[in-house]
Design an enzyme around this catalytic site. Structure first.
Site, mmCIF file in Angstrom:
data_model
loop_
_atom_site.group_PDB
_atom_site.id
_atom_site.type_symbol
_atom_site.label_atom_id
_atom_site.label_comp_id
_atom_site.label_asym_id
_atom_site.label_seq_id
_atom_site.Cartn_x
_atom_site.Cartn_y
_atom_site.Cartn_z
ATOM 1 N N TYR A 195 0.819 -1.207 0.000
ATOM 2 C CA TYR A 195 0.000 0.000 0.000
ATOM 3 C C TYR A 195 0.855 1.261 0.000
ATOM 4 C CZ TYR A 195 -4.641 -2.007 0.849
ATOM 5 O OH TYR A 195 -5.840 -2.649 0.725
ATOM 6 N N LYS A 240 3.054 -15.356 3.086
ATOM 7 C CA LYS A 240 3.242 -16.137 1.861
ATOM 8 C C LYS A 240 4.744 -16.424 1.781
ATOM 9 C CE LYS A 240 1.600 -17.930 -1.994
ATOM 10 N NZ LYS A 240 0.623 -19.044 -2.037
ATOM 11 N N ASP A 273 -3.204 -18.175 1.180
ATOM 12 C CA ASP A 273 -4.233 -18.891 0.402
ATOM 13 C C ASP A 273 -4.910 -19.951 1.266
ATOM 14 O OD1 ASP A 273 -1.773 -20.186 0.449
ATOM 15 O OD2 ASP A 273 -1.937 -20.999 -1.577
ATOM 16 N N ASP A 325 -6.294 -6.814 4.432
ATOM 17 C CA ASP A 325 -7.410 -6.176 3.728
ATOM 18 C C ASP A 325 -8.366 -7.259 3.231
ATOM 19 O OD1 ASP A 325 -8.910 -4.195 2.332
ATOM 20 O OD2 ASP A 325 -7.872 -4.760 0.487
ATOM 21 N N ASP A 327 -12.144 -8.752 5.074
ATOM 22 C CA ASP A 327 -13.421 -8.751 4.349
ATOM 23 C C ASP A 327 -14.053 -10.136 4.390
ATOM 24 O OD1 ASP A 327 -13.439 -6.095 3.595
ATOM 25 O OD2 ASP A 327 -13.720 -6.506 1.464
#
Ligand code: IPM
Ligand code: MG
Length: 355
Positions: free
Chosen positions: A142, A189, A221, A245, A249
């Protein structure tokens, strides 16, 4: 206690819901003997319209001089076609970066009164859901360097993290887990990304200091998959900015009640910005239809995390729960046999319980 709060109502339903949250804060002040002083400022689309920029310097200054910030929502279709640096969302990044709010807390809590809204099967969700996503908020992709090639046919974004940035957010994760069910899942990751390998090494290095907390590592994942396969394995999830982020959600959607969920963005000294996780819902703005509960619960988080007013925070949360128990619902959480009310009435009901 006397406290200065910057209010950023923003766009769409932002002003509707912030107004109700202020009513609740004032009720808390009256009952427990605190005074809240408010300074209202512009950010987002309304700031673009009024000043030409999404985050006016005066807004950032007012926030810096306050003890905490309460934000409604920013953005809307009206400003969707503007260039990247002029979009309302830029205001959020400017506030996060400008105020040093590196620690984002996003609880995904399924209220038992609203369990029908849950998007997972009953046998998977069992007796509810209570996950805290701790998202790093001022680093990573970001805030990294980005750009386009001269010909415009290639682009890049950079994900970068320092040990210091990783360590301070991971420590927050451990500390929060300690006060809950003592399970911390660190998501990365590390099979691909160098920033993730540094992340995992840092987590491993400080973990012995929190030996009372059970630590797990998951690739992002797999974490996305596990959240819908068996959400009960999670207590606190700590992760970098973009993974957080996405996973926050996903976690919030499992509860099916996005109008109910608050969030906090904190600095090291517990100064914080508080906001509902939902958007500005321009289609229902100003119509007394929005659910103010996520913003009211954001106020509870403010009382708890910035002002350490635990009793007061508990009172606001209990007031919300008791209004739900009595069957009061805004349109978004309405179900058969319940009593539908508008934004203002919902605010009044919660105020009456606080008193
Ligand atoms: C969020 C939002 C923001 C983010 C956008 C609006 C910039 O999705 O707060 O999760 O990506 O952080
Ligand atoms: Mg998001």
């Amino acid at each position: 206690m006397k406290m200065k709060i910057a209010l950023i109502p923003g766009d769409g339903i932002g002003p509707d819901i912030v107004q109700e949250a202020v009513k609740v804060l004032d009720a808390v002040g009256a009952v427990y003997g605190h005074s809240f002083e408010y300074a209202t400022c512009l950010a987002g689309g309304c700031a673009i319209d009024a000043t030409g920029v999404p985050l006016p310097a005066t807004t950032l200054e007012t926030c810096k001089k306050s003890d905490a910030v309460l934000l409604g929502a920013v953005g809307g279709p009206k400003w969707d076609k503007l260039a990247g640096s002029m979009r309302p969302e830029k205001a959020l990044l400017g506030l996060r970066g400008g105020l040093g709010l590196f620690c984002n807390l996003r609880p995904a809590l399924l209220y038992k009164q609203l369990s029908a809204a849950c998007t997972l099967r009953e046998d998977i969700i069992g007796d509810g859901l209570d996950i805290m996503v701790v998202r790093e908020l001022t680093g990573g992709i970001y805030f990294g360097e980005r750009g386009r090639s001269a010909a415009g046919d290639a682009a890049y974004d950079t994900m970068a993290y320092t040990v210091e940035e990783i360590e301070r957010i991971v420590r927050k994760g451990f500390e929060i887990a300690r006060k809950r069910r003592k399970i911390l899942t660190s998501v990365d990751k590390a099979n691909i990304l160098e920033t993730s390998r540094l992340w995992r090494e840092t987590v491993e290095r400080i973990a012995p200091e929190y030996s009372d907390v059970t630590l797990n590592h998951l690739y992002v994942d797999n974490a996305a998959m596990q959240l819908v396969r068996n959400p009960h394995q999670f207590d606190v999830i700590v992760t970098e900015n973009m993974f957080g982020d996405i996973l926050s959600d996903e976690a919030s959607m499992i509860t099916g009640s996005i109008g109910m969920l608050p969030s906090a963005s904190l600095r090291a000294d517990n100064f914080g910005m508080y906001e509902p996780i939902h958007g500005s819902a321009p289609d229902i703005a100003g119509k007394d239809l929005a659910n103010p509960i996520a913003t009211i619960l954001s106020v509870a988080m403010m009382l708890r995390y910035t002002f350490s007013l635990t009793k007061e925070a508990d009172a606001v949360e209990a007031a919300v729960s008791s209004v739900l128990d009595e069957g009061w619902r805004t349109g978004d959480i309405m179900s058969e046999g319940m009593k539908q009310v508008g934004t203002k009435r919902m605010g009044d009901l919660i105020v009456s319980k606080v008193k």
